[in-house]
Motif scaffolding. Structure first.
Motif, mmCIF file in Angstrom:
data_model
loop_
_atom_site.group_PDB
_atom_site.id
_atom_site.type_symbol
_atom_site.label_atom_id
_atom_site.label_comp_id
_atom_site.label_asym_id
_atom_site.label_seq_id
_atom_site.Cartn_x
_atom_site.Cartn_y
_atom_site.Cartn_z
ATOM 1 N N VAL A 1 96.958 80.062 31.347
ATOM 2 C CA VAL A 1 96.339 79.446 30.174
ATOM 3 C C VAL A 1 97.342 79.559 29.035
ATOM 4 O O VAL A 1 97.596 80.646 28.522
ATOM 5 C CB VAL A 1 95.014 80.125 29.782
ATOM 6 C CG1 VAL A 1 94.356 79.367 28.627
ATOM 7 C CG2 VAL A 1 94.076 80.215 30.973
ATOM 8 N N GLY A 2 97.919 78.409 28.644
ATOM 9 C CA GLY A 2 98.973 78.467 27.646
ATOM 10 C C GLY A 2 100.152 79.245 28.185
ATOM 11 O O GLY A 2 100.676 78.941 29.258
ATOM 12 N N PHE B 1 89.540 83.742 22.930
ATOM 13 C CA PHE B 1 89.836 82.337 22.659
ATOM 14 C C PHE B 1 89.293 81.937 21.288
ATOM 15 O O PHE B 1 88.143 82.223 20.959
ATOM 16 C CB PHE B 1 89.212 81.445 23.732
ATOM 17 C CG PHE B 1 89.871 81.546 25.073
ATOM 18 C CD1 PHE B 1 91.047 80.869 25.320
ATOM 19 C CD2 PHE B 1 89.327 82.338 26.078
ATOM 20 C CE1 PHE B 1 91.669 80.964 26.561
ATOM 21 C CE2 PHE B 1 89.931 82.433 27.309
ATOM 22 C CZ PHE B 1 91.115 81.747 27.557
ATOM 23 N N TYR C 1 92.339 73.775 25.053
ATOM 24 C CA TYR C 1 93.194 74.556 25.936
ATOM 25 C C TYR C 1 93.446 73.806 27.243
ATOM 26 O O TYR C 1 92.523 73.245 27.839
ATOM 27 C CB TYR C 1 92.556 75.909 26.277
ATOM 28 C CG TYR C 1 92.448 76.856 25.106
ATOM 29 C CD1 TYR C 1 93.479 77.738 24.789
ATOM 30 C CD2 TYR C 1 91.296 76.868 24.318
ATOM 31 C CE1 TYR C 1 93.372 78.611 23.708
ATOM 32 C CE2 TYR C 1 91.192 77.736 23.237
ATOM 33 C CZ TYR C 1 92.230 78.601 22.948
ATOM 34 O OH TYR C 1 92.123 79.461 21.876
ATOM 35 N N THR D 1 87.606 73.011 25.798
ATOM 36 C CA THR D 1 87.641 73.233 24.351
ATOM 37 C C THR D 1 86.626 74.296 23.989
ATOM 38 O O THR D 1 85.472 74.222 24.418
ATOM 39 C CB THR D 1 87.328 71.940 23.579
ATOM 40 O OG1 THR D 1 88.282 70.934 23.937
ATOM 41 C CG2 THR D 1 87.384 72.170 22.078
ATOM 42 N N ASN E 1 91.340 71.344 31.672
ATOM 43 C CA ASN E 1 91.318 71.694 30.250
ATOM 44 C C ASN E 1 89.897 71.938 29.789
ATOM 45 O O ASN E 1 88.929 71.526 30.438
ATOM 46 C CB ASN E 1 91.983 70.607 29.404
ATOM 47 C CG ASN E 1 91.223 69.305 29.433
ATOM 48 O OD1 ASN E 1 90.192 69.154 28.776
ATOM 49 N ND2 ASN E 1 91.711 68.342 30.212
#
Length: 277
Positions: free
Chosen positions: A79-80, A101, A106, A127, A125
């Motif tokens: 994640v990222g 988060f 994301y 949000t 993804n």
């Protein structure tokens, strides 16, 4: 030693046996197992659903990976810039929870590899949206009260990162909607003109992409732009002949009367008689 070409064989577990004998009949047999696996695993990401909105800062990631041979697989959750490796059992649900988060969009992916280094990757993804939108009337909006005008001005402002709709509802005295206006922008202004006399109500509602809803208070406005009409009747003969009593009658025509005042004054402004209702 000799090389054996296993090209074209199906994936599976194989037993390789080797037998050797020398000229004096000394012999030996040895065997080993080896796995031929050229098939990538399967992978299904169950949660978060692709493109979904999540109402929490802590997110549960869940997936299932399937392989034709390996009983366990290593899966990387990215994640990222954050990468976490999780050991998963073949064909079983695998879960991991990450926290911290903030409200934003994301991208994430899950990569699973079997014991033969065959791998599969799924990207998705979500949000994070855990905060309710804020909504308020802008100062220029008509306040609750009585007005001698045929228009009402409504101006609404919204603060929301993932806004979906902002709606202004305008009602008549029976709370029937007579005007609805909707926008996806973070502000909306209406100037409703040509109104008949009477009572009106209005409010505004906003919702975000997750389904959080917030509302303004409802304002009540009464419109009356017709001036009262007064008819005055005086017995002129009493005045003319100087009698002590004067008969005065009056009529007020007004649907929404608040107060009426009746004053009899001298030419200099001295109040001789006063009455109010």
């Amino acid at each position: 030693g000799d090389l054996i070409d296993v090209t074209g064989n199906e994936d599976g577990i194989y037993n390789l046996s080797v037998y050797a004998q020398d000229v004096v009949s000394n012999e030996i047999t040895t065997s080993t197992l080896f796995i031929l696996d050229e098939t990538n695993p399967g992978l299904s990401v169950h949660y978060p659903v692709d493109g979904s909105y999540i109402d929490t800062s802590s997110v549960l990631f869940n997936w299932t990976t399937e392989d034709n041979i390996s009983e366990s697989l290593n899966c990387n959750l990215t994640v990222g810039s954050s990468l976490t490796t999780i050991g998963c059992t073949n064909s079983s649900s695998c879960s991991y929870t990450l926290g911290g988060f903030s409200e934003q969009f994301y991208n994430f992916n899950v990569t699973c590899s079997d014991n033969a280094s065959n791998s599969v990757l799924v990207s998705s993804n979500f949000t994070v949206d855990s905060i309710y939108p804020t909504i308020s009337f802008v100062g220029s909006t008509t306040q609750t009260g009585n007005y001698s005008a045929d228009s009402i001005f409504i101006n609404v402002s919204v603060l929301e990162q993932n806004q979906e709709n902002l709606t202004i509802n305008f009602y008549n005295s029976n709370y029937n909607i007579i005007n609805t206006s909707t926008t996806s922008e973070n502000g909306l202004a209406l100037n409703i003109t040509g109104l008949s006399e009477g009572t009106y109500y209005f409010n505004a509602t906003v919702n975000d992409s997750f389904g959080h809803v917030n509302n303004t208070a409802t304002r009540e406005v009464f419109i009356d732009y017709t001036y009262p009409q007064v008819s005055l009747f005086v017995n002129d003969s009493n005045v003319e002949y100087g009698l002590e009593e004067v008969s005065i009658n009056w009529t007020i025509t007004e649907d929404n009367i608040k107060v009426s005042l009746f004053n009899v004054t001298t030419a200099s402004g001295y109040i001789v008689y006063n009455s109010s209702t």
